[in-house]
Design a protein around this motif. Structure first.
Motif, PDB file in Angstrom:
ATOM      1  N   GLU A   3      52.021 -89.727  51.500  1.00 38.50           N
ATOM      2  CA  GLU A   3      52.222 -89.378  52.907  1.00 38.50           C
ATOM      3  C   GLU A   3      52.127 -87.868  53.119  1.00 38.50           C
ATOM      4  OE1 GLU A   3      55.974 -91.156  53.912  1.00 38.50           O
ATOM      5  OE2 GLU A   3      55.139 -93.199  53.869  1.00 38.50           O
ATOM      6  N   ILE A   4      52.697 -87.095  52.216  1.00 41.07           N
ATOM      7  CA  ILE A   4      52.611 -85.632  52.300  1.00 41.07           C
ATOM      8  C   ILE A   4      51.160 -85.197  52.172  1.00 41.07           C
ATOM      9  CG2 ILE A   4      53.166 -83.481  51.082  1.00 41.07           C
ATOM     10  CD1 ILE A   4      55.883 -84.848  50.351  1.00 41.07           C
ATOM     11  N   ASN A   5      50.450 -85.801  51.241  1.00 45.09           N
ATOM     12  CA  ASN A   5      49.049 -85.454  51.033  1.00 45.09           C
ATOM     13  C   ASN A   5      48.216 -85.766  52.272  1.00 45.09           C
ATOM     14  OD1 ASN A   5      46.979 -84.433  49.291  1.00 45.09           O
ATOM     15  ND2 ASN A   5      46.229 -86.531  49.107  1.00 45.09           N
ATOM     16  N   GLU A   6      48.437 -86.951  52.877  1.00 47.35           N
ATOM     17  CA  GLU A   6      47.709 -87.315  54.091  1.00 47.35           C
ATOM     18  C   GLU A   6      48.016 -86.340  55.227  1.00 47.35           C
ATOM     19  OE1 GLU A   6      48.522 -91.412  55.034  1.00 47.35           O
ATOM     20  OE2 GLU A   6      47.892 -92.067  53.035  1.00 47.35           O
ATOM     21  N   SER A   7      49.260 -85.978  55.376  1.00 43.68           N
ATOM     22  CA  SER A   7      49.644 -85.016  56.416  1.00 43.68           C
ATOM     23  C   SER A   7      49.000 -83.659  56.158  1.00 43.68           C
ATOM     24  CB  SER A   7      51.168 -84.875  56.453  1.00 43.68           C
ATOM     25  OG  SER A   7      51.549 -83.910  57.394  1.00 43.68           O
ATOM     26  N   ASN A   8      48.979 -83.251  54.907  1.00 46.43           N
ATOM     27  CA  ASN A   8      48.363 -81.982  54.536  1.00 46.43           C
ATOM     28  C   ASN A   8      46.874 -81.988  54.864  1.00 46.43           C
ATOM     29  OD1 ASN A   8      48.298 -79.358  53.336  1.00 46.43           O
ATOM     30  ND2 ASN A   8      47.556 -80.266  51.431  1.00 46.43           N
ATOM     31  N   MET A   9      46.210 -83.100  54.642  1.00 48.02           N
ATOM     32  CA  MET A   9      44.777 -83.204  54.927  1.00 48.02           C
ATOM     33  C   MET A   9      44.522 -83.103  56.440  1.00 48.02           C
ATOM     34  SD  MET A   9      43.296 -83.475  52.041  1.00 48.02           S
ATOM     35  CE  MET A   9      41.858 -84.470  51.754  1.00 48.02           C
TER      36      MET A   9
ATOM     37  N   ILE B 219      58.753 -92.305  45.459  1.00 49.17           N
ATOM     38  CA  ILE B 219      58.273 -90.924  45.335  1.00 49.17           C
ATOM     39  C   ILE B 219      56.754 -90.888  45.463  1.00 49.17           C
ATOM     40  CG2 ILE B 219      57.941 -89.040  43.665  1.00 49.17           C
ATOM     41  CD1 ILE B 219      60.852 -89.646  42.718  1.00 49.17           C
ATOM     42  N   LEU B 220      56.079 -91.844  44.835  1.00 46.85           N
ATOM     43  CA  LEU B 220      54.614 -91.895  44.934  1.00 46.85           C
ATOM     44  C   LEU B 220      54.156 -92.151  46.369  1.00 46.85           C
ATOM     45  CD1 LEU B 220      53.814 -93.866  41.666  1.00 46.85           C
ATOM     46  CD2 LEU B 220      53.229 -91.474  42.155  1.00 46.85           C
ATOM     47  N   VAL B 221      54.853 -93.028  47.076  1.00 41.05           N
ATOM     48  CA  VAL B 221      54.511 -93.297  48.481  1.00 41.05           C
ATOM     49  C   VAL B 221      54.709 -92.025  49.307  1.00 41.05           C
ATOM     50  CG1 VAL B 221      55.250 -94.564  50.542  1.00 41.05           C
ATOM     51  CG2 VAL B 221      54.966 -95.777  48.373  1.00 41.05           C
TER      52      VAL B 221
ATOM     53  N   GLU C 233      65.377-100.728  36.808  1.00 40.55           N
ATOM     54  CA  GLU C 233      64.699-101.193  38.027  1.00 40.55           C
ATOM     55  C   GLU C 233      64.929-100.225  39.188  1.00 40.55           C
ATOM     56  OE1 GLU C 233      62.407-103.537  38.281  1.00 40.55           O
ATOM     57  OE2 GLU C 233      62.672-103.861  36.131  1.00 40.55           O
ATOM     58  N   GLU C 234      66.123 -99.649  39.278  1.00 42.33           N
ATOM     59  CA  GLU C 234      66.399 -98.661  40.332  1.00 42.33           C
ATOM     60  C   GLU C 234      65.532 -97.424  40.156  1.00 42.33           C
ATOM     61  OE1 GLU C 234      70.581 -98.062  39.793  1.00 42.33           O
ATOM     62  OE2 GLU C 234      71.129 -99.758  41.079  1.00 42.33           O
ATOM     63  N   VAL C 235      65.403 -96.952  38.921  1.00 37.35           N
ATOM     64  CA  VAL C 235      64.570 -95.772  38.652  1.00 37.35           C
ATOM     65  C   VAL C 235      63.110 -96.087  38.969  1.00 37.35           C
ATOM     66  CG1 VAL C 235      63.687 -94.272  36.815  1.00 37.35           C
ATOM     67  CG2 VAL C 235      66.140 -94.734  36.975  1.00 37.35           C
ATOM     68  N   ARG C 236      62.653 -97.256  38.547  1.00 40.22           N
ATOM     69  CA  ARG C 236      61.263 -97.643  38.820  1.00 40.22           C
ATOM     70  C   ARG C 236      61.004 -97.698  40.331  1.00 40.22           C
ATOM     71  NH1 ARG C 236      57.644-101.744  35.597  1.00 40.22           N
ATOM     72  NH2 ARG C 236      58.198-100.134  34.135  1.00 40.22           N
ATOM     73  N   ALA C 237      61.932 -98.279  41.086  1.00 37.50           N
ATOM     74  CA  ALA C 237      61.774 -98.355  42.544  1.00 37.50           C
ATOM     75  C   ALA C 237      61.773 -96.951  43.147  1.00 37.50           C
ATOM     76  CB  ALA C 237      62.880 -99.203  43.155  1.00 37.50           C
ATOM     77  N   GLY C 238      62.631 -96.071  42.637  1.00 36.13           N
ATOM     78  CA  GLY C 238      62.666 -94.692  43.122  1.00 36.13           C
ATOM     79  C   GLY C 238      61.365 -93.960  42.849  1.00 36.13           C
TER      80      GLY C 238
ATOM     81  N   ILE D 175      53.584 -83.829  41.432  1.00 33.97           N
ATOM     82  CA  ILE D 175      54.615 -84.844  41.698  1.00 33.97           C
ATOM     83  C   ILE D 175      54.100 -86.229  41.302  1.00 33.97           C
ATOM     84  CG2 ILE D 175      55.827 -86.087  43.544  1.00 33.97           C
ATOM     85  CD1 ILE D 175      56.051 -83.321  44.971  1.00 33.97           C
ATOM     86  N   LYS D 176      52.893 -86.552  41.716  1.00 40.37           N
ATOM     87  CA  LYS D 176      52.330 -87.864  41.403  1.00 40.37           C
ATOM     88  C   LYS D 176      52.126 -88.044  39.903  1.00 40.37           C
ATOM     89  CE  LYS D 176      49.333 -89.760  44.144  1.00 40.37           C
ATOM     90  NZ  LYS D 176      48.185 -90.062  45.005  1.00 40.37           N
ATOM     91  N   LEU D 177      51.667 -87.017  39.226  1.00 41.49           N
ATOM     92  CA  LEU D 177      51.456 -87.091  37.780  1.00 41.49           C
ATOM     93  C   LEU D 177      52.778 -87.338  37.060  1.00 41.49           C
ATOM     94  CD1 LEU D 177      49.547 -86.873  35.380  1.00 41.49           C
ATOM     95  CD2 LEU D 177      49.972 -84.413  35.374  1.00 41.49           C
ATOM     96  N   ILE D 178      53.808 -86.606  37.439  1.00 40.42           N
ATOM     97  CA  ILE D 178      55.126 -86.783  36.813  1.00 40.42           C
ATOM     98  C   ILE D 178      55.673 -88.180  37.092  1.00 40.42           C
ATOM     99  CG2 ILE D 178      57.538 -86.027  36.868  1.00 40.42           C
ATOM    100  CD1 ILE D 178      56.386 -83.162  37.458  1.00 40.42           C
ATOM    101  N   ALA D 179      55.616 -88.619  38.345  1.00 42.50           N
ATOM    102  CA  ALA D 179      56.142 -89.945  38.697  1.00 42.50           C
ATOM    103  C   ALA D 179      55.380 -91.051  37.982  1.00 42.50           C
ATOM    104  CB  ALA D 179      56.090 -90.143  40.205  1.00 42.50           C
ATOM    105  N   GLN D 180      54.064 -90.929  37.902  1.00 43.68           N
ATOM    106  CA  GLN D 180      53.270 -91.950  37.223  1.00 43.68           C
ATOM    107  C   GLN D 180      53.571 -91.967  35.725  1.00 43.68           C
ATOM    108  OE1 GLN D 180      49.448 -90.633  38.584  1.00 43.68           O
ATOM    109  NE2 GLN D 180      49.328 -92.195  40.171  1.00 43.68           N
ATOM    110  N   THR D 181      53.739 -90.797  35.139  1.00 46.81           N
ATOM    111  CA  THR D 181      54.065 -90.724  33.722  1.00 46.81           C
ATOM    112  C   THR D 181      55.432 -91.361  33.446  1.00 46.81           C
ATOM    113  OG1 THR D 181      52.770 -88.700  33.475  1.00 46.81           O
ATOM    114  CG2 THR D 181      54.410 -89.153  31.770  1.00 46.81           C
TER     115      THR D 181
END
Length: 124
Positions: A91-97, A85-87, A76-81, A112-118
């Motif tokens: 935020e980084i993507n929005e700032s970059n845009m 990471i996805l959030v 559960e800790e890893v899942r929350a982490g 990053i998102k692909l790895i975290a989702q996987t």
């Protein structure tokens, strides 16, 4: 006997194979199939008290294994982490845009998102 479906089902996922076949069957009848102690006893040809004792012992073993090993808590800790990471990646993507769209940052966010989702067993 109060039923704590969510906790027991999570613990069963992690430690269910460590129970005896009877204990696992009784727990599954009680929690997953929503059978009463009396129904399980009748189906299994034992007393209601015997079913209750077997379920209580199995629950105790599941909680003891979690206390010693902590696999469900760590999961559960890893899942929350990973969710965090996805959030952060969003935020980084929005700032970059907003600030000029760096292709390198965009590519890194996608990775990053692909790895975290996987790792989080989500659909990509």
């Amino acid at each position: 006997m109060a039923k704590n479906f969510e906790v027991i089902n999570i613990l069963l996922d992690f430690y269910g194979d460590m129970l005896t076949e009877k204990q696992k069957a009784f727990i599954e009848y009680y929690y997953n199939d929503d059978l009463s102690l009396s129904e399980i006893a009748e189906n299994e040809g034992i007393t209601r008290q015997g079913v209750r004792d077997a379920i209580k012992r199995a629950e105790g073993q599941l909680f003891e294994m979690e206390e010693r090993l902590g696999l469900a808590k760590r999961f559960e800790e890893v899942r929350a982490g990973l969710d965090e990471i996805l959030v952060c990646a969003d935020e980084i993507n929005e700032s970059n845009m907003r600030t000029g769209l760096s292709r390198e940052i965009n590519d890194a966010v996608v990775r990053i998102k692909l790895i975290a989702q996987t790792l989080n067993n989500e659909e990509v």
